[in-house]
Design a protein around this motif. Sequence first.
Motif, PDB file in Angstrom:
ATOM      1  N   CYS A  30      20.384 -73.981   7.098  1.00  0.00           N
ATOM      2  CA  CYS A  30      20.778 -75.172   6.673  1.00  0.00           C
ATOM      3  C   CYS A  30      20.120 -76.444   7.530  1.00  0.00           C
ATOM      4  O   CYS A  30      20.436 -77.514   7.236  1.00  0.00           O
ATOM      5  CB  CYS A  30      22.227 -75.526   6.367  1.00  0.00           C
ATOM      6  SG  CYS A  30      22.853 -74.283   5.043  1.00  0.00           S
ATOM      7  N   SER A  31      19.492 -75.987   8.424  1.00  0.00           N
ATOM      8  CA  SER A  31      18.860 -77.044   9.358  1.00  0.00           C
ATOM      9  C   SER A  31      17.801 -76.325  10.163  1.00  0.00           C
ATOM     10  O   SER A  31      17.682 -75.108  10.221  1.00  0.00           O
ATOM     11  CB  SER A  31      20.056 -77.478  10.234  1.00  0.00           C
ATOM     12  OG  SER A  31      20.169 -76.458  11.176  1.00  0.00           O
ATOM     13  N   LYS A  89      11.637 -72.962   1.099  1.00  0.00           N
ATOM     14  CA  LYS A  89      12.332 -74.224   0.924  1.00  0.00           C
ATOM     15  C   LYS A  89      13.250 -73.717  -0.327  1.00  0.00           C
ATOM     16  O   LYS A  89      12.962 -73.128  -1.183  1.00  0.00           O
ATOM     17  CB  LYS A  89      11.762 -75.470   0.590  1.00  0.00           C
ATOM     18  CG  LYS A  89      10.746 -75.717   1.689  1.00  0.00           C
ATOM     19  CD  LYS A  89      10.075 -77.055   1.384  1.00  0.00           C
ATOM     20  CE  LYS A  89       8.939 -77.546   2.217  1.00  0.00           C
ATOM     21  NZ  LYS A  89       8.115 -78.378   1.746  1.00  0.00           N
ATOM     22  N   SER A  96      17.011 -76.768  -4.044  1.00  0.00           N
ATOM     23  CA  SER A  96      18.115 -77.041  -4.961  1.00  0.00           C
ATOM     24  C   SER A  96      19.335 -76.814  -4.285  1.00  0.00           C
ATOM     25  O   SER A  96      20.637 -77.462  -4.912  1.00  0.00           O
ATOM     26  CB  SER A  96      17.880 -75.982  -6.052  1.00  0.00           C
ATOM     27  OG  SER A  96      18.135 -74.673  -5.376  1.00  0.00           O
ATOM     28  N   ASN A  97      19.403 -76.345  -3.148  1.00  0.00           N
ATOM     29  CA  ASN A  97      20.660 -76.500  -2.411  1.00  0.00           C
ATOM     30  C   ASN A  97      20.538 -77.400  -1.375  1.00  0.00           C
ATOM     31  O   ASN A  97      21.460 -77.535  -0.212  1.00  0.00           O
ATOM     32  CB  ASN A  97      21.103 -75.093  -1.805  1.00  0.00           C
ATOM     33  CG  ASN A  97      21.278 -74.129  -2.983  1.00  0.00           C
ATOM     34  OD1 ASN A  97      22.230 -74.551  -3.864  1.00  0.00           O
ATOM     35  ND2 ASN A  97      20.875 -73.084  -3.180  1.00  0.00           N
ATOM     36  N   GLY A  98      19.647 -78.206  -1.089  1.00  0.00           N
ATOM     37  CA  GLY A  98      19.591 -79.271   0.065  1.00  0.00           C
ATOM     38  C   GLY A  98      18.260 -79.406   0.542  1.00  0.00           C
ATOM     39  O   GLY A  98      17.363 -78.269   0.660  1.00  0.00           O
ATOM     40  N   GLN A  99      18.038 -80.386   1.217  1.00  0.00           N
ATOM     41  CA  GLN A  99      16.590 -80.586   1.694  1.00  0.00           C
ATOM     42  C   GLN A  99      16.054 -79.836   2.690  1.00  0.00           C
ATOM     43  O   GLN A  99      14.922 -79.360   3.016  1.00  0.00           O
ATOM     44  CB  GLN A  99      16.516 -82.194   2.135  1.00  0.00           C
ATOM     45  CG  GLN A  99      15.175 -82.881   2.366  1.00  0.00           C
ATOM     46  CD  GLN A  99      14.465 -82.789   1.129  1.00  0.00           C
ATOM     47  OE1 GLN A  99      14.744 -82.543  -0.129  1.00  0.00           O
ATOM     48  NE2 GLN A  99      13.199 -83.176   1.234  1.00  0.00           N
ATOM     49  N   ASP A 100      17.145 -79.420   3.485  1.00  0.00           N
ATOM     50  CA  ASP A 100      16.837 -78.522   4.832  1.00  0.00           C
ATOM     51  C   ASP A 100      17.078 -77.188   4.628  1.00  0.00           C
ATOM     52  O   ASP A 100      17.297 -76.389   5.673  1.00  0.00           O
ATOM     53  CB  ASP A 100      17.560 -78.981   6.070  1.00  0.00           C
ATOM     54  CG  ASP A 100      17.124 -80.530   6.438  1.00  0.00           C
ATOM     55  OD1 ASP A 100      16.086 -80.970   6.344  1.00  0.00           O
ATOM     56  OD2 ASP A 100      18.039 -81.358   6.717  1.00  0.00           O
ATOM     57  N   VAL A 101      17.529 -76.847   3.650  1.00  0.00           N
ATOM     58  CA  VAL A 101      17.892 -75.494   3.247  1.00  0.00           C
ATOM     59  C   VAL A 101      16.713 -74.379   3.067  1.00  0.00           C
ATOM     60  O   VAL A 101      15.662 -74.775   2.325  1.00  0.00           O
ATOM     61  CB  VAL A 101      18.782 -75.311   2.084  1.00  0.00           C
ATOM     62  CG1 VAL A 101      19.179 -73.540   1.748  1.00  0.00           C
ATOM     63  CG2 VAL A 101      20.049 -76.030   2.297  1.00  0.00           C
TER      64      VAL A 101
END
Length: 157
Positions: free
Chosen positions: A7-8, A125, A128-133
Amino acid sequence: MKVFRTCSSMETVAVASELGKLLRPGDVICLNGDLGAGKTAFTNGIAEALGIKRYITSPTFTIVNEYDADIPLYHFDVYRISDPEEMFDIGFEEYLSGEGVVVVEWSDLVRDIIPEENIRVNINKDISNGQDVRIISMQFIGDRYKEYENQLAGPNK
């Protein structure tokens, strides 16, 4: 195959560092993923595990960056290679048979000259679950790497 969700960028580095702790001279890691997926961040994690203190940058224009350590890191970015044969002009065979770990970003572009046994890492990437996922899948191809697959648990075991 091992699959990790990060997630990062820091988590991507941590996953790669766990892999890096297992690596030995002569190992080949093939990285693939879209622009900005985290291939260079992943390489930073490998470098960290090898004891390299410098920040790793993508060798987009130089094709290869070398980093000294007990086990050196040879970091290739072949995005700008138009013909896999160009790799032989820069001594790719010597790097493969050298004393270091070889990481090849955009390895699909030169797949015909990559050793049959390698660790194939795809970073995707998951917007859909976050920019950094990111979804990181690692395929361990060949007998040489089966032990790694069994040992790799990922960060925060």
